[in-house]
Design an enzyme around this catalytic site. Structure first.
Site, PDB file in Angstrom:
ATOM      1  N   GLU A 507       0.860  -1.160  -0.004  1.00  0.00           N
ATOM      2  CA  GLU A 507      -0.076   0.112   0.091  1.00  0.00           C
ATOM      3  C   GLU A 507       0.887   1.283   0.131  1.00  0.00           C
ATOM      4  O   GLU A 507       1.227   1.905  -1.202  1.00  0.00           O
ATOM      5  CB  GLU A 507      -0.991  -0.116   1.320  1.00  0.00           C
ATOM      6  CG  GLU A 507      -2.061   0.860   0.953  1.00  0.00           C
ATOM      7  CD  GLU A 507      -3.510   0.298   1.194  1.00  0.00           C
ATOM      8  OE1 GLU A 507      -3.630  -0.818   1.805  1.00  0.00           O
ATOM      9  OE2 GLU A 507      -4.320   1.170   1.019  1.00  0.00           O
ATOM     10  N   GLU A 771      -3.074   0.228  13.188  1.00  0.00           N
ATOM     11  CA  GLU A 771      -3.954   0.635  12.410  1.00  0.00           C
ATOM     12  C   GLU A 771      -5.375   0.357  12.943  1.00  0.00           C
ATOM     13  O   GLU A 771      -6.228   1.140  12.492  1.00  0.00           O
ATOM     14  CB  GLU A 771      -4.158  -0.423  11.045  1.00  0.00           C
ATOM     15  CG  GLU A 771      -5.043  -0.100   9.720  1.00  0.00           C
ATOM     16  CD  GLU A 771      -4.923  -1.164   8.765  1.00  0.00           C
ATOM     17  OE1 GLU A 771      -4.484  -1.911   8.525  1.00  0.00           O
ATOM     18  OE2 GLU A 771      -5.474  -0.266   7.565  1.00  0.00           O
TER      19      GLU A 771
HETATM   20  C1  BGC Z   1      -5.463   2.577   4.155  1.00  0.00           C
HETATM   21  C2  BGC Z   1      -6.101   3.627   5.193  1.00  0.00           C
HETATM   22  C3  BGC Z   1      -6.795   4.531   4.384  1.00  0.00           C
HETATM   23  C4  BGC Z   1      -8.017   3.485   3.867  1.00  0.00           C
HETATM   24  C5  BGC Z   1      -9.020   4.121   3.264  1.00  0.00           C
HETATM   25  C6  BGC Z   1      -6.405   1.745   3.610  1.00  0.00           C
HETATM   26  O1  BGC Z   1      -6.048   0.787   2.879  1.00  0.00           O
HETATM   27  O2  BGC Z   1      -4.221   1.668   4.794  1.00  0.00           O
HETATM   28  O3  BGC Z   1      -5.139   4.215   6.204  1.00  0.00           O
HETATM   29  O4  BGC Z   1      -7.198   5.445   4.846  1.00  0.00           O
HETATM   30  O5  BGC Z   1      -7.537   2.383   3.130  1.00  0.00           O
HETATM   31  O6  BGC Z   1     -10.059   3.579   3.915  1.00  0.00           O
END
Ligand code: BGC
Length: 919
Positions: A507, A771
């Site tokens: 990501e 997270e």
């Molecule tokens: C990320 C988040 C991001 C989100 C959107 C994720 O995959 O890690 O931090 O804001 O997607 O919902």
């Protein structure tokens, strides 16, 4: 009694004599910066902004005037000859955002500057130390280099099921200076990533140059002063280039099988640059990248940010970047066309190695599999030290946590292979670190190591664009102190050229929701002025043609409708905070057209001033047990945007626009209240997050706000002082509670260790911010989300509580922009024995500390030179307050502004103050 009075009189007398004497000491000038940087080389801002920080003993010290000198040489500056610019004595108290006003600045030129100031009694300071900066190549015609690369072929047909990881490309050029060198400067860049080499060594200390941008719009170049490293006779300049963000795998493209899984900007990485050799006789020779360079492959067989690096030391071209190397077998490089993007200087901070860490433990969960514990969860790389036979292959894998069986957990990395491989050449001790990949990890798994490794086989290199040295925080609660460390560690791990959501899985994108919610916290932990200026350019570049800001920036994917409330609002919230924290109106000007376009997009999407959820809405992402509707979030952030836009327009002197946005805010507020706020002060959805957002954004009708706050407090209490909020609600719960005086409840949340809370991660051994509230539990692995593929242990979003920690717990805020008029208003509560902290603002270091004595409260504060503060003392009785053991009415340095129900508000100038309040 008499004696007491005499002693008191003597003390006051001596204090004032002391102050008079001390006040005569001229102001001291420190921390000279230009465009937020210390002595930058290579800059392309034509009217750069100067800043300095003042220090002085005593109280009420301030600047009344300044004079800046800019000279073309150190000698001229020493003689006070400002041949480039002499501002003259300017009557002003400004010490930052001071714009250069001299002759036009020229390409490839170094400038020297210093400043002097006058204080409150017109006493002149001595000149500051000298600082300098140099300009880069300002005109297209200055560029002589071609974009060149080595042709490694291309043999990929299967997009999804096998990785395509081409080798790095190597370029070299031998040259011999014709005369004695006075100065040698390299201007270099790449489409892809590059490392510049000179005579066998790396040039500079940057990693991941030239940084990530929308390469179709702009490409940053670097400037390196290589004068000291040029030898007489033959020299060799070289470059190693790899795919990077330009051509490699980015984000979740492969995971969700986008049409493109790599090569979002181009297929072949290439390098471009030139060396300017300035001879002592004043003549200049330029050595540009062209077809006289040589190209080849080398030991780096694979190099990808997400997937990792493979280095086969048996394939090294030993000495390729040094003189006396036979490059006959090397080829002529292939020439590529110039990109469409502008060539510019990187305005932010490139990634550096900020810390080297030693492992604390090695375990062997399986025979021959060694796991190194680095002690904390970082972003970076591992340096390997090994001795062994030629051809021995060592594999390094990375994980943030361990499974029950002691092996590293890699499921949460998803399709980031995050694996480095080193193949030994077998000639004694070999030390290696990768150049073009990085990982998020606390644990490193080593397999294939010859024999049993010792701790010194691995060193961890922390990589980050920033240093979290802007603040200090400590409190009577150890867990909270650890939380503060964890927030900083996580910020370092994710401030990696752009603010990424996480550093480990596939990501690592500049998610805007995360960035906006953390922006203010980020600025309190580190100087992020230039880092965020750079990111805002990415945000502006990524804005959709119809006005929405996308989910993340840079935005390499060609997917439609990728925007969401509270994510897209970063386009307003981040620039607003740049203004608030750094007094930066230039970035507001830069962003303003886009911000207006975004407001129009929202107006268009709204019905009767209510913006619905819309886009691919994430809601109050990762909340627990309560769900706030997407429409509520859309509507509340639209209101907040309007409120901030009014301030932004005001700051830019756009009075009519400011009025327009004030009216818009009122209209939104009215419509919002009608739909979402009931007459009993409850929100229609009654979630923690709805109260937090509406109260903090001022969307409650005035007569109901207190009721709303009390309902929020009640809900928190009913929930056992635990959260039910996600990314958006959580920090606002804290800010809203404190705004309405519910300090005790805010501290109970802050100190909470049961799930869901920050303390829960700390007591479960975390060294970073997770997270998810429940990313992991020590005892119940099976009940947790541990194996979830969407589970990062280094996600700063929930770390946004740092904003509350400084603004409320420590109590340092700015009333205007840039901390010239400071507010000291700590949330003082019996829930804590003490809290103390400091913040290095653009106007100097502010500190605030409070603790409970036996029958009194102590408040110690420090207000920087050239600023003043409003101090909120938690009593309505002025007679209960003493400063330096003196009653306030005897203290000429302190003005009582107001004494109301809960607080006495004092106005103080710069200096240190020790308040004692009777309880
Ligand atoms: C990320 C988040 C991001 C989100 C959107 C994720 O995959 O890690 O931090 O804001 O997607 O919902």
């Amino acid at each position: 009694m008499k004696i007491k009075v005499i002693v008191f009189l003597l003390i006051t007398h001596f204090t004032s004599i002391y102050n008079v004497l001390v006040n005569k000491t001229p102001l001291n000038i420190d921390t000279l910066k230009i465009e937020y940087l210390t002595n930058p080389i290579g800059m392309d801002v034509l009217k750069p902004r100067f800043s300095w920080v003042l220090e002085a003993e005593g109280r009420n010290r301030y600047q009344t005037a300044y004079r800046i000198l800019v000279s073309s040489s150190q000698e001229k500056l020493n003689q006070n000859e400002g041949d480039i610019w002499d501002s003259g004595k300017i009557t002003s108290s400004d010490t930052n955002q001071v714009e250069y006003g001299g002759v036009s600045l020229r390409s490839h030129t170094t400038y020297y500057w210093k400043v002097k100031v006058w204080d409150e009694s017109n006493t002149e300071s001595s000149w500051s130390e000298t600082a300098h900066w140099s300009m880069g190549l300002l005109k297209f015609s200055n560029w002589k280099g071609l974009f060149i690369s080595h042709d490694v072929g291309y043999d990929k047909t299967d997009k999804y099921d096998s990785l395509y990881l081409p080798p790095a490309r190597y370029l070299r050029k031998s040259f011999t200076p014709k005369k004695k060198i006075k100065k040698a400067i390299a201007y270099t860049t790449a489409l892809g990533l590059y490392e510049l080499r000179l005579n066998g060594n790396k040039v500079g200390d940057d990693y991941f140059a030239p940084g990530w941008t929308d390469y179709n719009k702009r490409l940053y170049y670097q400037t390196y002063d290589i004068t000291e490293h040029i030898n007489e006779g033959e020299n060799v300049i070289g470059a190693i280039i790899a795919d990077g963000w330009y051509a490699g795998y980015i984000g979740y493209g492969l995971l969700v099988r986008l049409d493109k899984v790599r090569e979002y900007y181009g297929v072949n990485p290439s390098f471009m640059g030139q060396i300017h050799l300035e001879y002592e006789d004043g003549s200049i020779e330029i050595i540009p990248t062209d077809t006289t360079w040589k190209s080849s492959q080398g030991a780096i067989c694979e190099a990808d940010i997400l997937m990792g690096e493979t280095y086969d030391a048996t394939m090294e071209n030993t000495g390729w970047d040094s003189p006396n190397y036979d490059d006959k077998s090397w080829e002529t490089p292939k020439v590529y066309t110039y990109p469409n993007g502008k060539l510019q200087v990187h305005p932010g901070n490139l990634v550096k190695n900020t810390e080297r860490i030693r492992p604390i433990k090695i375990t062997e969960p399986k025979p021959g599999t060694y796991v190194f514990d680095m002690g904390k969860n970082i972003a970076g790389i591992a340096e390997l030290k090994v001795k062994g036979l030629k051809g021995t292959k060592i594999t390094l894998r990375f994980g943030e946590i361990l499974k029950r069986d002691g092996n590293i957990l890699t499921e949460n990395l998803r399709l980031a292979r995050a694996t480095d491989t080193y193949i030994l050449k077998g000639d004694g001790e070999e030390v290696w670190q990768p150049k073009f990949t990085y990982h998020g990890f606390q644990y490193i798994e080593l397999t294939g190591f010859p024999g049993k490794p010792t701790l010194d086989a691995i060193t961890g290199l922390v990589l980050s664009s920033i240093q979290t040295d802007a603040s200090t925080f400590s409190s009577s609660n150890e867990m909270n102190n650890k939380l503060y460390e964890n927030i900083k560690t996580t910020q370092e791990a994710n401030f990696f050229d752009i603010p990424t959501d996480c550093p480990q899985r596939d990501e690592r994108l500049g998610w805007l929701g995360d960035a906006q919610t953390f922006m203010r916290s980020a600025s309190l932990n580190a100087d992020v002025a230039s880092f965020m200026s750079k990111f805002l350019i990415d945000v502006d570049d990524a804005q959709r043609w119809y006005g929405a800001y996308p989910n993340f920036a840079p935005f390499p994917y060609s997917r439609p409708n990728q925007y969401a409330p509270a994510w897209m609002d970063a386009g307003i919230i981040i620039p607003y905070n740049m203004y608030k924290v750094y007094n930066d109106t230039r970035i507001l000007e830069y962003m303003y057209v886009g911000m207006e376009k975004f407001m129009e997009f929202q107006a268009d999407a709204s019905t009767d001033f209510l913006r619905p959820g819309g886009g691919n809405n994430w809601g109050d992402w990762l909340s627990v047990n309560e769900t706030t509707s997407h429409d509520f979030i859309g509507a509340s952030y639209y209101g907040y945007d309007a409120k901030l836009m009014a301030e932004v327009a005001e700051a830019l002197g756009k009075t009519a626009d400011a009025e327009k946005y004030k009216t818009l805010f009122q209209n939104i507020k009215t419509a919002f209240a009608k739909k979402y706020i009931q007459e009993n002060g409850h929100t229609s959805e009654d979630t923690q997050t709805t109260y937090a957002l509406a109260l903090y954004f001022d969307l409650f009708p005035e007569h109901l706000a207190k009721k709303g706050a009390s309902r929020l407090a009640e809900k928190i209490e009913n929930n056992g002082f635990k959260f039910s909020s996600g990314f958006l609600g959580t920090k606002h719960v804290m800010l809203a509670l404190s705004k309405y005086g519910y300090y005790d409840i805010a501290y109970k949340l802050f100190k909470q260790t049961e799930y869901p809370s920050w303390g829960y991660s700390v007591v479960n051994g975390s060294t970073s911010i997770w997270e998810r509230w429940n990313s992991y539990t020590k005892d119940e692995l099976s009940n947790s989300d541990i194996n979830s593929k969407m589970n990062s242990f280094s996600h700063y979003a929930f770390g946004s509580v740092a904003e509350w920690m400084f603004i409320n717990a420590v109590g340092i805020d700015t009333e205007d922009s840039g901390y010239r008029n400071i507010i000291i208003k700590p949330a003082i509560s019996k829930e804590m024995n003490f809290i103390k902290g400091s913040y290095k603002s653009i106007n100097g270091t502010i500190s605030s500390a409070w603790n409970w004595g036996k029958n009194h409260l102590n408040m110690d504060i420090e207000v920087p030179t050239n600023t003043s503060a409003k101090v909120y003392i938690p009593t309505s009785e002025v007679s209960k307050i003493k400063e330096s053991n003196m009653p306030l009415n005897k203290n000429p340095d302190i003005k009582v502004l107001q004494s109301e129900e809960e607080f006495t508000i004092l106005k103080v100038g710069s200096g240190k103050y020790a308040f004692k309040i009777k309880t």
